[in-house]
Design a protein around this motif. Structure first.
Motif, PDB file in Angstrom:
ATOM      1  N   ALA A 190      47.625  20.914 -53.641  1.00 28.18           N
ATOM      2  CA  ALA A 190      47.059  19.564 -53.601  1.00 28.18           C
ATOM      3  C   ALA A 190      48.094  18.549 -53.124  1.00 28.18           C
ATOM      4  CB  ALA A 190      46.520  19.178 -54.975  1.00 28.18           C
ATOM      5  N   VAL A 191      49.345  18.717 -53.546  1.00 29.87           N
ATOM      6  CA  VAL A 191      50.415  17.820 -53.089  1.00 29.87           C
ATOM      7  C   VAL A 191      50.612  17.969 -51.586  1.00 29.87           C
ATOM      8  CG1 VAL A 191      52.907  17.364 -53.201  1.00 29.87           C
ATOM      9  CG2 VAL A 191      51.601  17.725 -55.311  1.00 29.87           C
ATOM     10  N   LEU A 192      50.669  19.211 -51.109  1.00 31.99           N
ATOM     11  CA  LEU A 192      50.834  19.439 -49.672  1.00 31.99           C
ATOM     12  C   LEU A 192      49.657  18.886 -48.879  1.00 31.99           C
ATOM     13  CD1 LEU A 192      52.354  23.038 -49.633  1.00 31.99           C
ATOM     14  CD2 LEU A 192      53.509  20.880 -49.096  1.00 31.99           C
ATOM     15  N   GLU A 193      48.450  19.060 -49.410  1.00 31.97           N
ATOM     16  CA  GLU A 193      47.269  18.528 -48.731  1.00 31.97           C
ATOM     17  C   GLU A 193      47.333  17.008 -48.657  1.00 31.97           C
ATOM     18  OE1 GLU A 193      42.455  18.108 -49.269  1.00 31.97           O
ATOM     19  OE2 GLU A 193      43.507  19.590 -50.477  1.00 31.97           O
ATOM     20  N   ALA A 194      47.704  16.372 -49.776  1.00 29.11           N
ATOM     21  CA  ALA A 194      47.803  14.917 -49.795  1.00 29.11           C
ATOM     22  C   ALA A 194      48.863  14.430 -48.806  1.00 29.11           C
ATOM     23  CB  ALA A 194      48.137  14.425 -51.202  1.00 29.11           C
ATOM     24  N   ALA A 195      49.992  15.111 -48.773  1.00 32.47           N
ATOM     25  CA  ALA A 195      51.081  14.712 -47.878  1.00 32.47           C
ATOM     26  C   ALA A 195      50.716  14.932 -46.410  1.00 32.47           C
ATOM     27  CB  ALA A 195      52.345  15.497 -48.219  1.00 32.47           C
ATOM     28  N   GLY A 196      49.805  15.870 -46.138  1.00 34.74           N
ATOM     29  CA  GLY A 196      49.460  16.195 -44.765  1.00 34.74           C
ATOM     30  C   GLY A 196      48.316  15.390 -44.187  1.00 34.74           C
ATOM     31  N   LYS A 197      47.742  14.486 -44.956  1.00 33.20           N
ATOM     32  CA  LYS A 197      46.633  13.668 -44.444  1.00 33.20           C
ATOM     33  C   LYS A 197      47.157  12.790 -43.313  1.00 33.20           C
ATOM     34  CE  LYS A 197      43.533  14.354 -47.917  1.00 33.20           C
ATOM     35  NZ  LYS A 197      42.339  15.083 -47.707  1.00 33.20           N
ATOM     36  N   PRO A 198      46.467  12.781 -42.177  1.00 36.01           N
ATOM     37  CA  PRO A 198      46.963  12.007 -41.034  1.00 36.01           C
ATOM     38  C   PRO A 198      46.911  10.492 -41.245  1.00 36.01           C
ATOM     39  CG  PRO A 198      44.883  13.079 -40.480  1.00 36.01           C
ATOM     40  CD  PRO A 198      45.272  13.544 -41.843  1.00 36.01           C
ATOM     41  N   ALA A 199      45.895   9.994 -41.928  1.00 33.11           N
ATOM     42  CA  ALA A 199      45.767   8.545 -42.125  1.00 33.11           C
ATOM     43  C   ALA A 199      46.516   8.123 -43.385  1.00 33.11           C
ATOM     44  CB  ALA A 199      44.295   8.152 -42.234  1.00 33.11           C
ATOM     45  N   VAL A 200      47.275   7.049 -43.247  1.00 37.09           N
ATOM     46  CA  VAL A 200      48.071   6.550 -44.370  1.00 37.09           C
ATOM     47  C   VAL A 200      47.178   6.238 -45.571  1.00 37.09           C
ATOM     48  CG1 VAL A 200      49.557   4.656 -45.150  1.00 37.09           C
ATOM     49  CG2 VAL A 200      49.914   5.671 -42.905  1.00 37.09           C
ATOM     50  N   ASP A 201      46.040   5.591 -45.337  1.00 41.88           N
ATOM     51  CA  ASP A 201      45.147   5.247 -46.448  1.00 41.88           C
ATOM     52  C   ASP A 201      44.652   6.498 -47.165  1.00 41.88           C
ATOM     53  OD1 ASP A 201      45.445   2.556 -45.936  1.00 41.88           O
ATOM     54  OD2 ASP A 201      43.542   2.363 -44.848  1.00 41.88           O
ATOM     55  N   ALA A 217      45.459   7.430 -51.047  1.00 40.97           N
ATOM     56  CA  ALA A 217      44.364   7.684 -51.996  1.00 40.97           C
ATOM     57  C   ALA A 217      44.553   9.037 -52.672  1.00 40.97           C
ATOM     58  CB  ALA A 217      43.023   7.614 -51.283  1.00 40.97           C
ATOM     59  N   ALA A 218      44.938  10.047 -51.912  1.00 44.46           N
ATOM     60  CA  ALA A 218      45.136  11.384 -52.472  1.00 44.46           C
ATOM     61  C   ALA A 218      46.319  11.397 -53.434  1.00 44.46           C
ATOM     62  CB  ALA A 218      45.336  12.408 -51.352  1.00 44.46           C
ATOM     63  N   VAL A 219      47.389  10.713 -53.084  1.00 44.15           N
ATOM     64  CA  VAL A 219      48.563  10.645 -53.956  1.00 44.15           C
ATOM     65  C   VAL A 219      48.229   9.880 -55.234  1.00 44.15           C
ATOM     66  CG1 VAL A 219      50.892   9.669 -54.181  1.00 44.15           C
ATOM     67  CG2 VAL A 219      50.266  10.956 -52.131  1.00 44.15           C
ATOM     68  N   ARG A 220      47.500   8.771 -55.129  1.00 46.45           N
ATOM     69  CA  ARG A 220      47.093   8.022 -56.322  1.00 46.45           C
ATOM     70  C   ARG A 220      46.249   8.888 -57.252  1.00 46.45           C
ATOM     71  NH1 ARG A 220      46.884   3.550 -52.801  1.00 46.45           N
ATOM     72  NH2 ARG A 220      44.713   3.961 -52.291  1.00 46.45           N
ATOM     73  N   THR A 221      45.361   9.681 -56.677  1.00 48.72           N
ATOM     74  CA  THR A 221      44.527  10.571 -57.485  1.00 48.72           C
ATOM     75  C   THR A 221      45.383  11.596 -58.213  1.00 48.72           C
ATOM     76  OG1 THR A 221      42.623  10.287 -56.029  1.00 48.72           O
ATOM     77  CG2 THR A 221      42.647  12.267 -57.394  1.00 48.72           C
ATOM     78  N   LEU A 222      46.342  12.198 -57.510  1.00 45.13           N
ATOM     79  CA  LEU A 222      47.240  13.171 -58.157  1.00 45.13           C
ATOM     80  C   LEU A 222      48.050  12.537 -59.274  1.00 45.13           C
ATOM     81  CD1 LEU A 222      48.565  15.190 -55.101  1.00 45.13           C
ATOM     82  CD2 LEU A 222      47.236  16.083 -57.008  1.00 45.13           C
ATOM     83  N   GLU A 277      45.815  11.959 -62.269  1.00 44.83           N
ATOM     84  CA  GLU A 277      45.542  13.209 -62.978  1.00 44.83           C
ATOM     85  C   GLU A 277      46.748  13.650 -63.798  1.00 44.83           C
ATOM     86  OE1 GLU A 277      44.365  15.936 -59.913  1.00 44.83           O
ATOM     87  OE2 GLU A 277      42.366  15.059 -59.728  1.00 44.83           O
ATOM     88  N   GLU A 278      47.939  13.572 -63.224  1.00 42.87           N
ATOM     89  CA  GLU A 278      49.153  13.944 -63.947  1.00 42.87           C
ATOM     90  C   GLU A 278      49.365  13.043 -65.160  1.00 42.87           C
ATOM     91  OE1 GLU A 278      52.299  13.780 -61.075  1.00 42.87           O
ATOM     92  OE2 GLU A 278      51.541  15.518 -59.970  1.00 42.87           O
ATOM     93  N   THR A 279      49.135  11.757 -64.971  1.00 37.76           N
ATOM     94  CA  THR A 279      49.290  10.808 -66.069  1.00 37.76           C
ATOM     95  C   THR A 279      48.310  11.113 -67.185  1.00 37.76           C
ATOM     96  OG1 THR A 279      50.080   9.116 -64.543  1.00 37.76           O
ATOM     97  CG2 THR A 279      49.232   8.347 -66.679  1.00 37.76           C
ATOM     98  N   ASN A 280      47.059  11.370 -66.833  1.00 37.31           N
ATOM     99  CA  ASN A 280      46.046  11.666 -67.854  1.00 37.31           C
ATOM    100  C   ASN A 280      46.383  12.924 -68.636  1.00 37.31           C
ATOM    101  OD1 ASN A 280      44.515   9.414 -67.255  1.00 37.31           O
ATOM    102  ND2 ASN A 280      43.167  10.500 -65.852  1.00 37.31           N
ATOM    103  N   VAL A 281      46.782  13.981 -67.948  1.00 37.27           N
ATOM    104  CA  VAL A 281      47.123  15.227 -68.627  1.00 37.27           C
ATOM    105  C   VAL A 281      48.333  15.013 -69.532  1.00 37.27           C
ATOM    106  CG1 VAL A 281      48.031  17.566 -68.277  1.00 37.27           C
ATOM    107  CG2 VAL A 281      46.083  16.767 -66.929  1.00 37.27           C
TER     108      VAL A 281
END
Length: 106
Positions: free
Chosen positions: A58-69, A73-78, A81-85
């Motif tokens: 999931a981290v690699l997928e988030a980092a590989g997204k071509p659009a900055v936005d 968004a993917a990094v914020r979601t991760l 999730e980490e904070t909640n757990v």
């Protein structure tokens, strides 16, 4: 035997400790014991394989997204999730610590 608390009792307790002044002593105690608490959190995250291959993918997928936005968004979601757990594990540790301390007082 552990005491059982109703949902209403827990909600009332959460409301009572939401006052920032009420948390000062707890924050001091937790800060003084942070290394042991951090070890328990790390062990729980490791046991649940939270930072295993699925999380790394999931981290690699988030980092590989071509659009900055999209990346943001993917990094914020991760992070959320980490904070909640981590928070849920922290609450569970606090709950068990309180019970252990109450047993030792008896």
């Amino acid at each position: 035997m552990r005491p059982r608390y109703s949902d209403a009792a827990v909600e009332a307790a959460v409301e009572a400790i939401s006052d920032p002044a009420r948390l000062e002593e707890a924050q001091r105690l937790v800060g003084a014991n942070a290394p042991g608490i951090q070890r328990i959190l790390n062990e729980a995250l490791h046991a649940a394989d939270w930072f295993g291959s699925a999380h790394q993918a999931a981290v690699l997928e988030a980092a590989g997204k071509p659009a900055v936005d999209d990346r943001m968004a993917a990094v914020r979601t991760l992070i959320a999730e980490e904070t909640n757990v981590s928070m849920l594990i922290g609450v569970a540790v606090g709950y068990e610590l309180a019970h252990e301390l109450m047993q030792r007082e008896d």
